[in-house]
Write an enzyme that holds these catalytic residues in place. Structure first.
Site, short mmCIF file in Angstrom:
data_model
loop_
_atom_site.label_atom_id
_atom_site.label_comp_id
_atom_site.label_asym_id
_atom_site.label_seq_id
_atom_site.Cartn_x
_atom_site.Cartn_y
_atom_site.Cartn_z
N CYS A 1 -15.64 -12.11 -6.22
CA CYS A 1 -14.51 -12.71 -5.51
C CYS A 1 -15.09 -13.57 -4.39
O CYS A 1 -16.26 -13.96 -4.43
CB CYS A 1 -13.55 -11.64 -4.99
SG CYS A 1 -14.28 -10.46 -3.84
N ASN B 1 -16.30 -10.42 -1.30
CA ASN B 1 -16.88 -9.15 -1.80
C ASN B 1 -16.50 -7.97 -0.90
O ASN B 1 -17.26 -7.01 -0.76
CB ASN B 1 -18.41 -9.25 -1.96
CG ASN B 1 -19.05 -8.09 -2.74
OD1 ASN B 1 -20.19 -7.75 -2.53
ND2 ASN B 1 -18.31 -7.47 -3.64
N CYS C 1 -12.77 -7.19 -0.73
CA CYS C 1 -11.44 -6.73 -1.16
C CYS C 1 -11.35 -6.58 -2.68
O CYS C 1 -11.34 -5.47 -3.21
CB CYS C 1 -10.35 -7.70 -0.68
SG CYS C 1 -10.26 -7.88 1.12
N ARG C 2 -11.29 -7.70 -3.39
CA ARG C 2 -10.98 -7.63 -4.83
C ARG C 2 -12.13 -7.14 -5.70
O ARG C 2 -11.94 -6.28 -6.56
CB ARG C 2 -10.51 -9.01 -5.32
CG ARG C 2 -9.18 -9.41 -4.74
CD ARG C 2 -8.90 -10.88 -4.96
NE ARG C 2 -9.79 -11.71 -4.16
CZ ARG C 2 -9.87 -13.03 -4.23
NH1 ARG C 2 -9.09 -13.68 -5.11
NH2 ARG C 2 -10.70 -13.71 -3.47
N SER C 3 -13.33 -7.72 -5.52
CA SER C 3 -14.41 -7.33 -6.44
C SER C 3 -14.91 -5.91 -6.24
O SER C 3 -15.22 -5.23 -7.23
CB SER C 3 -15.54 -8.36 -6.44
OG SER C 3 -16.14 -8.49 -5.18
N ASP D 1 -5.85 -13.50 -3.64
CA ASP D 1 -6.61 -13.10 -2.46
C ASP D 1 -5.68 -12.36 -1.49
O ASP D 1 -4.72 -12.95 -0.99
CB ASP D 1 -7.16 -14.38 -1.81
CG ASP D 1 -8.04 -14.09 -0.61
OD1 ASP D 1 -8.03 -12.96 -0.12
OD2 ASP D 1 -8.72 -15.03 -0.18
P1 4NP Z 1 -12.03 -10.95 -1.26
O1 4NP Z 1 -11.08 -11.24 0.00
O2 4NP Z 1 -12.52 -12.29 -1.75
O3 4NP Z 1 -11.13 -10.29 -2.24
O4 4NP Z 1 -13.15 -10.07 -0.76
C1 4NP Z 1 -11.47 -12.05 1.07
C2 4NP Z 1 -12.28 -11.54 2.05
C3 4NP Z 1 -12.62 -12.32 3.13
C4 4NP Z 1 -12.17 -13.64 3.21
C5 4NP Z 1 -11.38 -14.14 2.20
C6 4NP Z 1 -11.03 -13.35 1.13
N1 4NP Z 1 -12.51 -14.43 4.33
O5 4NP Z 1 -12.03 -15.57 4.42
O6 4NP Z 1 -13.28 -13.98 5.19
#
Ligand code: 4NP
Length: 159
Positions: free
Chosen positions: A9, A12, A14-16, A126
């Protein structure tokens, strides 16, 4: 030979990591956890070394998943050689992966929700800037795709 799967993602956190722990739990239940190696990574560098987002951990814990021991890392070119599958959570992650993928690397790079049985779900949205329900939605989508991925690997790799 183990089958190796990398979930990707943006951050790294939240989703992955959610995908990693859910698929691992399903593999354990199926007796296939020794046959498949899992990892997760982000296309971005902001959260390297961090544990998963507290909201993702909380939402996962409500369904019995623990991800507190995972630490974020960034995708690297070697991943495209090391892993059989590099699975993006959304279209933007996929576009990033396709740009960085070495030409001779053989990994199957695609969206994780290709393995979801309902065709309308393509991206895992996201959840970072949204509310708690976004994290529950991530869990729903990932749970939906996890068994499809495992069924695909059973068939394709004879697990
Ligand atoms: P992820 O979520 O891609 O599912 O881990 C996010 C985590 C952090 C950010 C964006 C999405 N960020 O902009 O910091």
């Amino acid at each position: 030979m183990k089958v190796r799967v990398l979930f990707v993602c943006l951050g790294n956190i939240c989703r992955s990591p959610t995908a990693e722990v859910i698929v691992r739990e399903r593999l354990v239940r199926a007796g296939l956890d020794q046959a498949v190696e899992l990892d997760s990574a982000g296309t971005g560098s902001w959260h390297i070394g961090k544990a998963p987002d507290a909201r993702a951990q909380r939402a996962g814990a409500e369904r019995g998943y623990s991800m507190e021991e995972l630490r974020a890392r960034q995708v690297e070119p070697g991943d495209f050689y090391r892993f059989d599958y590099v699975l993006a959570m959304d279209e933007a992650n996929l576009a990033e992966l396709e740009m960085m993928r070495p030409e001779d690397a053989r990994a199957d790079v695609r969206r994780f929700l290709d393995f979801h049985p309902q065709a309308e779900a393509r991206d895992v949205p996201d959840p970072y800037y949204g509310g708690e329900q976004g994290f529950a939605h991530v869990l729903d989508l990932v749970e939906g795709a996890a068994d499809g991925l495992i069924a695909h690997m059973r068939e394709r790799h004879g697990l």
